[in-house]
Structures are given as structure tokens and as C-alpha cells.
Design an enzyme around this catalytic site. Sequence first.
Site, PDB file in Angstrom:
ATOM      1  N   GLY A  48      48.768 -44.195  -7.475  1.00  0.00           N
ATOM      2  CA  GLY A  48      48.252 -43.714  -6.120  1.00  0.00           C
ATOM      3  C   GLY A  48      48.933 -42.372  -5.820  1.00  0.00           C
ATOM      4  N   SER A 115      51.055 -41.895 -13.659  1.00  0.00           N
ATOM      5  CA  SER A 115      50.333 -40.956 -12.371  1.00  0.00           C
ATOM      6  C   SER A 115      51.524 -41.086 -11.259  1.00  0.00           C
ATOM      7  CB  SER A 115      49.141 -41.922 -12.020  1.00  0.00           C
ATOM      8  OG  SER A 115      48.267 -41.083 -11.455  1.00  0.00           O
ATOM      9  N   TRP A 116      51.054 -41.399 -10.393  1.00  0.00           N
ATOM     10  CA  TRP A 116      52.204 -41.452  -9.210  1.00  0.00           C
ATOM     11  C   TRP A 116      53.527 -42.204  -9.620  1.00  0.00           C
ATOM     12  CZ3 TRP A 116      54.097 -39.528  -4.807  1.00  0.00           C
ATOM     13  CH2 TRP A 116      55.077 -40.390  -4.139  1.00  0.00           C
ATOM     14  N   ASP A 269      43.167 -35.421 -19.815  1.00  0.00           N
ATOM     15  CA  ASP A 269      43.310 -36.037 -18.581  1.00  0.00           C
ATOM     16  C   ASP A 269      43.031 -35.128 -17.381  1.00  0.00           C
ATOM     17  OD1 ASP A 269      44.502 -36.947 -16.099  1.00  0.00           O
ATOM     18  OD2 ASP A 269      46.211 -37.792 -17.185  1.00  0.00           O
ATOM     19  N   HIS A 297      42.538 -39.837 -18.197  1.00  0.00           N
ATOM     20  CA  HIS A 297      43.901 -40.238 -17.335  1.00  0.00           C
ATOM     21  C   HIS A 297      44.212 -41.741 -17.510  1.00  0.00           C
ATOM     22  CE1 HIS A 297      46.664 -40.026 -13.990  1.00  0.00           C
ATOM     23  NE2 HIS A 297      45.965 -40.908 -13.294  1.00  0.00           N
TER      24      HIS A 297
END
Length: 323
Positions: A48, A115-116, A269, A297
Amino acid sequence: MQTDTSFKLFPRIEPYQSGMLPVDSIHTIYWEQSGNPAGIPVVFLHGGPGAGSTPTHRRFFDPSCYRIIIFDQRGAGRSTPLGELRDNTTPLLISDLEQLRQQLEIEKWLIFGGSWGSTLGLAYGEAHPDRCLGFILRGIFLCRKKEIDWFLYGLQIFFPEAWQKFIEALDATERNDILTAYYQRIKNVDPAIHMPAARSWSIYEGTCSTLLPSPETVNYFSDDTVALGLARMETHYFSHDIFLPENALLDNVQKLHGIPATIVQGRYDAVCPIISADDLHRAWPQAEYIIIDDAGHSVWEPGILSALIKTTEEYKQRLAPSF
């Protein structure tokens, strides 16, 4: 070279313990433990910010060997209040991790995030390197201005149809500052205003997350809880430069040089382009660096999924003497 997809998710399991941890006067975070209570502690950091965790995230780890800790960050998933922006910053998320670690009486744990989740994992590790057994990071996002600008504008190079849908609700003048326009809509208290904007933001990200079109991924990102948490948290954090100095994660990565680490990155990605993973590896050459040549991704890309599970299996051997 053909991508290894031989490593599969472990069977479905249920938590042996779960709860709600009040971290301040506003926020209460959901947490759970599954697997082996005496095993290697590993904490899963979802993406996120705001995407939340799912039961499937337990399945990256051998439940006979790992003590699997999963939680939803402030404002996300099953944590309450959903989408709450007050007192929601990266330093406070780091503090929540420490509070959860202490609550569960864990001395050190393995950090697993994509990711986050890779962003938060690095930020937490640099603040508390003495509490980290190792790092397994995927789809590296360093949250630099150029990465956020790429997400908002650059992605149209590869996903022009998705980008046109993303901006079609904005006035022509607003398209020069997409982030502010979306942030104002998503913060609006009226669901008739914030929910369409949240869905549009989330669907845009989901559409761009896989190498090949994935209706299942887009459907997941279309869910109201996912969309609201994700869109509110991402626009909030991006609007405030993730509450950290520019380039802070790379500038402080030397604090992690003595800790085992593996970086898994999809070659194609588009959401978090490979240049960020490359920059991280150059600053952290001791980390193992695995590039999946036929992946985007999403963590559910077959090559990424297999590489992550293979890595958790390898870390069983690397960390087992301590447990």
C-alpha cells in the site's frame, strides 16, 4: 533462462492466536499468529500503504518452522478506524511494530515485505537494526519523489488505457497535480465523492501490477475495504513524502549491512520499476539480489511467488541455529 516456479504456497492454516492492539487513543491494529509458536518469528508487512493483509499471506512460510506474525497497519484491513488519517505516519508505524514485538515477547524477527512493505521494512530496520534477524524484500519502493511521479504520470507509457480511466474524472487543470486532486476527493467525508475516487485509484494500481492482464487482481483491488484503505493511505503518505526525509532509506541503509537480506524484483515491474531495487542493491551489496525476468509487480506473479517461498525455505536453514 526459464523462471523457476516449482515452489508453491504452503497449505491453508488458521491462526492460533489473534487480537486487537490499541496503539494510541485513535488506532487499534489487528494482529495474528500462526504456525509454530516456538519457530523462527517472521513478520509480514503488507503493501500500500493501506492494502491490508489476507489469510493467503500466511502461506509463504513453512508453518512447522516459522512463527508467522501478520497484522494490518494503521487505517488498513481489519485495523480500526479504517482509512483514518489522523496520527498516521511512517514513524508511528515503526512504533506500532515495536509495540507489537514487545507485546508478543519477541526478541528479534525476520522482516518480510513487498512494495510499501519493503519501504516500511527498511524504515523499521534502520530504526531498530538490533531487532532484525534478516530481510526478505520484494518490489522495492523507496518512496522518492521520482517514484511517486512515475506512478502518477509515467505509467501511462505502458498502460495508457488504465491511465486515461484514472484521470477521466479530473478536470483538465487538475491533471497537472493528480495527487492533490485525488487526495482532496478521497478525504471528502461524503461517500458519494470519496468511494468512486478510491475505487478509481485502487483499480488503476491493480491494473498496472501484473505483467499480463489479471482480472482476479483487479477484482481484489476493486473491493471497497481494500480500495478505501489503499487510496486514503497512499494519497496521504505520498502527499507528505512518507513523513521521512528524501532518500532517507538509501542514506541509512549501511545500518543493515551486517544483517542477512534478499531482494526479489520483477524485471518488468511497472508500479515499482527495477531501478529502485538496483539502487538499493548498489547501496547494500551484501544483500542477495534476485531478478525475475518474466514478472511485473504483483507478489502473485508465478516467478516472484516461487522465489519468495524458495527464499523463506533457505532462511529456515540460515536462522535455524538460533531457534
